[in-house]
Design a protein around this motif. Structure first.
Motif, PDB file in Angstrom:
ATOM      1  N   ASP A 112      37.519 -27.184  41.891  1.00 30.73           N
ATOM      2  CA  ASP A 112      38.584 -26.447  42.565  1.00 30.73           C
ATOM      3  C   ASP A 112      38.110 -25.057  42.970  1.00 30.73           C
ATOM      4  O   ASP A 112      38.318 -24.609  44.086  1.00 30.73           O
ATOM      5  CB  ASP A 112      39.787 -26.318  41.629  1.00 30.73           C
ATOM      6  N   PHE A 113      37.486 -24.419  42.006  1.00 28.65           N
ATOM      7  CA  PHE A 113      37.031 -23.060  42.257  1.00 28.65           C
ATOM      8  C   PHE A 113      35.995 -23.042  43.382  1.00 28.65           C
ATOM      9  O   PHE A 113      36.022 -22.196  44.281  1.00 28.65           O
ATOM     10  CB  PHE A 113      36.456 -22.503  40.952  1.00 28.65           C
ATOM     11  N   GLY A 155      37.641 -23.759  46.677  1.00 30.99           N
ATOM     12  CA  GLY A 155      38.440 -22.610  47.115  1.00 30.99           C
ATOM     13  C   GLY A 155      37.553 -21.526  47.686  1.00 30.99           C
ATOM     14  O   GLY A 155      37.846 -20.944  48.738  1.00 30.99           O
ATOM     15  N   TRP A 163      36.201 -22.518  50.987  1.00 30.41           N
ATOM     16  CA  TRP A 163      37.264 -22.398  51.995  1.00 30.41           C
ATOM     17  C   TRP A 163      37.433 -20.945  52.412  1.00 30.41           C
ATOM     18  O   TRP A 163      37.556 -20.625  53.576  1.00 30.41           O
ATOM     19  CB  TRP A 163      38.561 -22.958  51.380  1.00 30.41           C
ATOM     20  N   LEU A 164      37.362 -20.056  51.458  1.00 27.40           N
ATOM     21  CA  LEU A 164      37.515 -18.627  51.749  1.00 27.40           C
ATOM     22  C   LEU A 164      36.370 -18.123  52.615  1.00 27.40           C
ATOM     23  O   LEU A 164      36.572 -17.463  53.634  1.00 27.40           O
ATOM     24  CB  LEU A 164      37.576 -17.859  50.419  1.00 27.40           C
ATOM     25  N   HIS A 217      36.170 -13.581  31.958  1.00 27.69           N
ATOM     26  CA  HIS A 217      36.479 -12.577  30.938  1.00 27.69           C
ATOM     27  C   HIS A 217      35.453 -12.635  29.807  1.00 27.69           C
ATOM     28  O   HIS A 217      35.090 -13.691  29.337  1.00 27.69           O
ATOM     29  CB  HIS A 217      37.886 -12.861  30.379  1.00 27.69           C
ATOM     30  N   ASN A 276      39.592 -11.118  46.949  1.00 25.31           N
ATOM     31  CA  ASN A 276      38.848 -12.081  47.767  1.00 25.31           C
ATOM     32  C   ASN A 276      38.033 -11.443  48.874  1.00 25.31           C
ATOM     33  O   ASN A 276      36.869 -11.782  49.069  1.00 25.31           O
ATOM     34  CB  ASN A 276      39.816 -13.094  48.346  1.00 25.31           C
ATOM     35  N   SER A 316      40.344 -15.247  24.792  1.00 26.07           N
ATOM     36  CA  SER A 316      39.241 -15.379  25.734  1.00 26.07           C
ATOM     37  C   SER A 316      39.282 -16.738  26.437  1.00 26.07           C
ATOM     38  O   SER A 316      39.130 -16.835  27.651  1.00 26.07           O
ATOM     39  CB  SER A 316      37.937 -15.193  24.972  1.00 26.07           C
ATOM     40  N   ALA A 370      42.029 -16.791  28.865  1.00 30.93           N
ATOM     41  CA  ALA A 370      41.712 -16.050  30.084  1.00 30.93           C
ATOM     42  C   ALA A 370      40.819 -16.877  31.000  1.00 30.93           C
ATOM     43  O   ALA A 370      41.043 -16.979  32.218  1.00 30.93           O
ATOM     44  CB  ALA A 370      41.025 -14.751  29.699  1.00 30.93           C
ATOM     45  N   HIS A 371      39.832 -17.509  30.373  1.00 26.43           N
ATOM     46  CA  HIS A 371      38.913 -18.301  31.179  1.00 26.43           C
ATOM     47  C   HIS A 371      39.625 -19.482  31.819  1.00 26.43           C
ATOM     48  O   HIS A 371      39.458 -19.744  33.017  1.00 26.43           O
ATOM     49  CB  HIS A 371      37.771 -18.792  30.307  1.00 26.43           C
ATOM     50  N   ASN A 405      41.736 -18.230  34.521  1.00 28.32           N
ATOM     51  CA  ASN A 405      40.939 -17.654  35.613  1.00 28.32           C
ATOM     52  C   ASN A 405      40.538 -18.684  36.646  1.00 28.32           C
ATOM     53  O   ASN A 405      40.563 -18.425  37.844  1.00 28.32           O
ATOM     54  CB  ASN A 405      39.675 -17.044  35.024  1.00 28.32           C
ATOM     55  N   GLN A 406      40.134 -19.824  36.133  1.00 30.37           N
ATOM     56  CA  GLN A 406      39.604 -20.843  37.055  1.00 30.37           C
ATOM     57  C   GLN A 406      40.655 -21.274  38.079  1.00 30.37           C
ATOM     58  O   GLN A 406      40.428 -21.088  39.280  1.00 30.37           O
ATOM     59  CB  GLN A 406      39.104 -22.047  36.247  1.00 30.37           C
ATOM     60  N   GLY A 432      41.831 -18.234  40.181  1.00 28.05           N
ATOM     61  CA  GLY A 432      40.804 -17.787  41.119  1.00 28.05           C
ATOM     62  C   GLY A 432      40.721 -18.711  42.321  1.00 28.05           C
ATOM     63  O   GLY A 432      40.673 -18.270  43.483  1.00 28.05           O
ATOM     64  N   ALA A 433      40.710 -20.011  42.007  1.00 25.29           N
ATOM     65  CA  ALA A 433      40.636 -20.991  43.082  1.00 25.29           C
ATOM     66  C   ALA A 433      41.849 -20.862  44.004  1.00 25.29           C
ATOM     67  O   ALA A 433      41.718 -20.852  45.247  1.00 25.29           O
ATOM     68  CB  ALA A 433      40.557 -22.390  42.487  1.00 25.29           C
ATOM     69  N   SER A 478      43.704 -18.286  44.469  1.00 27.07           N
ATOM     70  CA  SER A 478      43.588 -17.062  45.263  1.00 27.07           C
ATOM     71  C   SER A 478      42.629 -17.266  46.444  1.00 27.07           C
ATOM     72  O   SER A 478      42.883 -16.833  47.566  1.00 27.07           O
ATOM     73  CB  SER A 478      43.129 -15.949  44.333  1.00 27.07           C
ATOM     74  N   SER A 479      41.508 -17.949  46.151  1.00 25.56           N
ATOM     75  CA  SER A 479      40.539 -18.191  47.226  1.00 25.56           C
ATOM     76  C   SER A 479      41.146 -19.030  48.346  1.00 25.56           C
ATOM     77  O   SER A 479      40.997 -18.719  49.542  1.00 25.56           O
ATOM     78  CB  SER A 479      39.322 -18.923  46.664  1.00 25.56           C
ATOM     79  N   PHE A 480      41.847 -20.103  47.921  1.00 28.46           N
ATOM     80  CA  PHE A 480      42.478 -20.957  48.957  1.00 28.46           C
ATOM     81  C   PHE A 480      43.470 -20.160  49.787  1.00 28.46           C
ATOM     82  O   PHE A 480      43.476 -20.211  51.005  1.00 28.46           O
ATOM     83  CB  PHE A 480      43.190 -22.148  48.292  1.00 28.46           C
ATOM     84  N   ARG A 485      46.421 -28.785  47.608  1.00 29.59           N
ATOM     85  CA  ARG A 485      45.460 -28.428  46.562  1.00 29.59           C
ATOM     86  C   ARG A 485      45.951 -27.197  45.797  1.00 29.59           C
ATOM     87  O   ARG A 485      45.834 -27.099  44.567  1.00 29.59           O
ATOM     88  CB  ARG A 485      44.124 -28.117  47.245  1.00 29.59           C
ATOM     89  N   LEU A 496      46.738 -26.667  41.854  1.00 31.10           N
ATOM     90  CA  LEU A 496      46.118 -25.616  41.033  1.00 31.10           C
ATOM     91  C   LEU A 496      47.168 -24.801  40.275  1.00 31.10           C
ATOM     92  O   LEU A 496      46.994 -24.471  39.096  1.00 31.10           O
ATOM     93  CB  LEU A 496      45.282 -24.677  41.908  1.00 31.10           C
ATOM     94  N   LYS A 504      48.268 -26.705  37.416  1.00 31.70           N
ATOM     95  CA  LYS A 504      47.238 -26.711  36.363  1.00 31.70           C
ATOM     96  C   LYS A 504      47.353 -25.437  35.511  1.00 31.70           C
ATOM     97  O   LYS A 504      47.321 -25.490  34.267  1.00 31.70           O
ATOM     98  CB  LYS A 504      45.857 -26.791  37.020  1.00 31.70           C
TER      99      LYS A 504
END
Lengths: 203, 659
Positions: A13-14, A17, A20-21, A87, A111, B445, B448-449, B452-453, B456-457, B459-461, B485, B489, B492
């Motif tokens: 996914d990451f 993404g 795509w960005l 993190h 981004n 931690s 957070a991880h 994050n995944q 982050g994804a 946000s990117s999309f 998608r 996410l 998730k």
């Protein structure tokens, strides 16, 4: 020349993404599901070995980002490598940068800042590529010098005048003048200062 | 079970001194024996002298008595003869006169012959009567008889001669007596009598004297009063008659000495011997006693040394609970002198209030079966004020016949051990707390991880989409899968949050009725108190009960009190103080914890409950945050303020009395 951005991340996914960005800003990308897969494609002579930028996630299975970077360094990988950190991995990313990585991107990232950093790395890659081409040309020119011209070049680089060079070599100053003109022409420089500069940068 | 015994004889090092004592005693004993022997000898000598003197005295008395007796009878005879002479003259006829009544006349033939001898017939023997002549026939006798007759005439008194041997039978000794008769100053003649001396003695001396003595005329001439050495009982008694000094030889037939002095002497000897024997036994007894005494001293020394060396405090009570004994260690433990402790039955200054009666506690612990006697943990107060943790054991003082005459208690100082235990527990607590914190960090931690995944994804999309929309280079076909998608996410990420939530809420609270008074007292008792800190409990009379999860609430309250004790000692108040009080306000119960510490600055009152905000060095900043979580889970709240009189921090936990 448009350097590709290789995204190495085990999270699909990451990865998608990010692709795509970057794609939305016109950067060509290529996805890899892990460090091992990426390394396998990088045998020297492979068309992959060309101007590019690598985004490496630090936390990956089975080969971590740092381990992948170590192997790249061992191969003499010339192109910029950026780390993606989560993190608690800041210190690792900083250490990697000190060890020769280009930069790191902290998750979660803004981004467009990320894209800007990647773009900067691409430009650097391009500059590196141009630089390496110039060096190749210069070294070819150096190789094209005759043995006599090589000797004169050495004397020149030591900062001697023509008259002194002639005395040292047992030839006439006129002949030295002749060789010097030939050297300047073959190495495509206009002055002794430029010659020294290019020798220092490229030779 | 047999008592182990110590062979004190091995330890007895006092023999040298004992032998010195022995030598001295022996010297005394020998001296005493010498003294006894000397007294025996002296006594014997004295006895002999006394006996000899007594013998001598008896002889003299006997001799005088003999002399007087013989002379008395002879005087009587003289008188009788005088009477006879007168009768003879008057009658002028030879008819035998009537015999006078003297003793000598009565006895058989004591007087062998008597007759008148006229003055004219006196000097010539031939003129004498026949018997007298025959007496004079013995050679020596004529002269003696003649002298006797002459003496009577000349001296005009009676005269004796002899004893002279009888003619013809010289064994018979005759005593001759002549009594003169005067008529008008003219001598007319003598009356002469011949007395058989042996018969004389027989008739004159009474039989009782003859029982013990043999009396005979002494013919020999050994010196007077000096008995021949071969026969000490023999002596001579003189009888002085005019003209015839007689000597009687007396032989004491039974010369045994007197018995009584000898008996006394014997008794004295026996007494002395008894004394010697007694001395010997006394000596033996003394030696034995000395040995026992020295052993006793050794034992005492050993026991005293043992008593001083033990680190166990020992005390003994009589059955009424009066202290009889306390050893040095105990006195040192509580910092008191023995006379402060001994003999009192009431509670001591070393006994902190609130532990019950010490003696009863001891009796209880001693009455348990042997296997269960693990001792009683209690506290003692040193005279300087600090408290000691001790482990006490009790045991009855039993005589050989099983009679209990008192109680014995031992006290082991475990203050240091307890302190180390508390320290270890505190360390363990810190370790566990930091372990928990590490775990929490780990969880955070990971969380957070994991977030994050997808974020982050996502946000990117979204950014990629936005960039394309701005550029206008976007077809609807491209958008749909990307948005789908993005939706996945977001879901998730939501699931991650749910999972973490489920993990955190895994421990469900169980609300049970909780009696707050006992609860607060228990929690306060578990908090380790720094030295010199005063902990006050102010609990209401009537009990307060509310539904709560005791374990969680205990954790919260423990945390608050622990904080208070740690801050209290940094304040200005002496002694540092922490007060826990309980009050009721409507439907709420308020547990208030105040301390004398520096307090909470106004600026921090809201932030101190946030996670990771700690004012303590080494603090984790989780305590108050967790406290608040727990209290809020009980639908309560926590307030922070400044304590009115202690001037430190004041935390009040308000909890609803009904769920």
């Amino acid at each position: 020349m448009n350097p590709t951005v290789h995204i190495v991340d085990d999270d699909a996914d990451f990865r998608d993404g990010l692709a795509w960005l970057l794609d939305s800003r016109g950067l060509p990308t290529r996805n890899w599901s892990g460090g091992d897969v990426f390394l396998q494609s990088l045998r020297p002579g492979n068309p992959m070995w060309e101007c590019c930028v690598v985004l490496l996630d630090i936390r990956m299975e089975p080969l971590s980002g740092l381990a992948t970077f170590e192997q790249l360094k061992a191969m003499g990988w010339p192109w910029p490598v950026l780390f993606l950190t989560g993190h608690g991995e800041m210190s690792m990313a900083v250490a990697a940068v000190k060890n020769g990585a280009w930069d790191f991107l902290e998750k979660p990232f803004q981004n467009n800042l990320l894209v800007d950093k990647v773009e900067a790395a691409r430009q650097a890659a391009l500059a590196l590529q141009a630089d390496s081409r110039e060096r190749l040309l210069f070294q070819q020119s150096l190789a094209a010098l005759s043995a006599r011209e090589r000797e004169v070049l050495d004397q020149l680089l030591q900062g001697h005048y023509n008259k002194n060079i002639a005395e040292h070599m047992g030839i006439t100053p006129r002949t030295v003048e002749f060789h010097r003109a030939n050297i300047f022409e073959k190495l495509r420089v206009n002055s002794a200062v430029e010659l020294a500069h290019r020798m220092g940068r490229l030779a | 079970m047999t008592e182990p015994t110590i062979d004190f004889a091995v330890l007895d090092l006092d023999t040298r001194q004992l032998s010195v004592l022995n030598r001295r005693a022996m010297t005394w004993l020998v001296g005493m024996l010498l003294l006894v022997t000397l007294s025996i000898v002296l006594l014997a000598l004295f006895l002999r002298t006394v006996e000899a003197q007594e013998e001598d005295r008896r002889r003299t008395a006997d001799a005088q008595w003999l002399d007087q007796t013989v002379r008395f009878h002879l005087r009587r005879l003289e008188a009788d003869l005088g009477v006879l002479a007168l009768q003879v003259q008057r009658s002028e006829e030879p008819a035998p006169p009537a015999l006078p009544g003297g003793q000598l006349w009565r006895s058989a033939q004591a007087i062998a012959w008597h007759g008148w001898l006229a003055a004219d017939r006196q000097p010539a023997v031939a003129a004498w009567p026949l018997f007298l002549q025959s007496a004079a026939q013995h050679p020596d006798n004529a002269e003696a008889l003649s002298a006797m007759l002459t003496t009577t005439r000349g001296l005009q008194r009676a005269a004796y001669a002899g004893p002279l041997p009888q003619a013809g039978d010289s064994r018979v000794q005759m005593l001759w007596l002549a009594v003169p008769v005067f008529e008008r100053e003219r001598f007319v003649g003598d009356y002469v009598a011949a007395i058989r001396f042996d018969r004389l003695l027989d008739s004159v001396i009474p039989p009782w004297f003859f029982k013990d003595h043999a009396v005979a005329l002494d013919a020999e001439t050994f010196p007077l009063a000096a008995a021949p050495p071969d026969k000490p009982s023999l002596y001579v008694a003189p009888v002085n008659l005019p003209g015839a000094p007689l000597r009687l030889r007396v032989d004491a037939l039974d010369s045994r000495p007197a018995l009584a002095p000898r008996i006394f002497f014997g008794i004295a000897l026996a007494c002395l011997a008894g004394m010697v024997v007694a001395l010997y036994f006394l000596r033996r007894d003394t030696a034995r006693r000395q040995r026992a005494e020295s052993q006793l001293q050794t034992q005492m020394a050993l026991r005293t040394a043992m008593e001083r060396s033990v680190t166990l405090g020992l005390r003994a009570w009589n059955p009424d609970g009066r202290l009889l004994y306390a050893n040095q260690t105990f006195c040192r433990m509580v910092g008191l002198a023995p006379h402060d402790i001994l003999g009192h039955a009431e509670a001591m200054s070393y006994w902190p209030a609130g532990q019950g009666d010490e003696f009863q506690l001891l009796l209880q612990s001693a009455s348990l079966p042997m296997a269960q006697q693990v001792g009683v943990e209690m506290q003692l107060r040193h005279s300087q004020g600090h408290l000691l943790d001790v482990l006490a054991h009790g045991a009855p003082l039993t005589l050989g016949d099983g009679r209990v005459i008192g109680w014995m208690g031992s006290v082991l100082d475990i203050t240091e051990r307890k302190r180390v235990e508390r320290l270890a527990a505190r360390r363990q607590e810190l370790l566990e707390a930091s372990g928990r914190l590490i775990a929490v960090g780990e969880v955070a931690s990971t969380l957070a991880h994991e977030l994050n995944q997808p974020l982050g994804a996502l946000s990117s999309f979204a950014n990629g989409l936005l960039n394309r929309m701005r550029a206008g280079s976007l077809t609807l076909e491209e958008v749909t899968p990307v948005v789908e998608r993005m939706e996945r996410l977001a879901e998730k990420a939501g699931r991650v949050i749910q999972r973490v939530n489920a993990f955190a809420r895994r421990q469900e609270m169980s609300l049970q009725p909780l009696a707050l008074n006992e609860f607060i007292a228990r929690v306060a008792g578990q908090v380790p108190l720094p030295d010199g800190l005063e902990l006050q409990l102010r609990l209401p009379e009537q009990p307060l009960t509310l539904p709560a999860d005791a374990l969680l609430l205990e954790h919260a309250l423990h945390n608050l009190v622990l904080n208070a004790t740690e801050w209290a000692i940094h304040g200005g108040r002496q002694p540092a103080c922490v007060r826990i009080s309980l009050e009721q306000d409507g439907g709420l119960a308020g547990i208030r914890v105040e301390d004398s510490g520096p307090g909470v600055p106004l600026a921090q009152r809201n932030s101190i409950f946030d996670a990771f905000a700690s004012q303590k060095t080494g603090g984790m900043g989780m305590g108050l945050s967790i406290c608040r979580s727990i209290i809020e889970a009980h639908h309560g709240r926590i307030e922070v303020a400044t304590s009115a009189d202690l001037n430190g921090a004041q935390f009040t936990v308000w909890l609803p009395l009904t769920p």
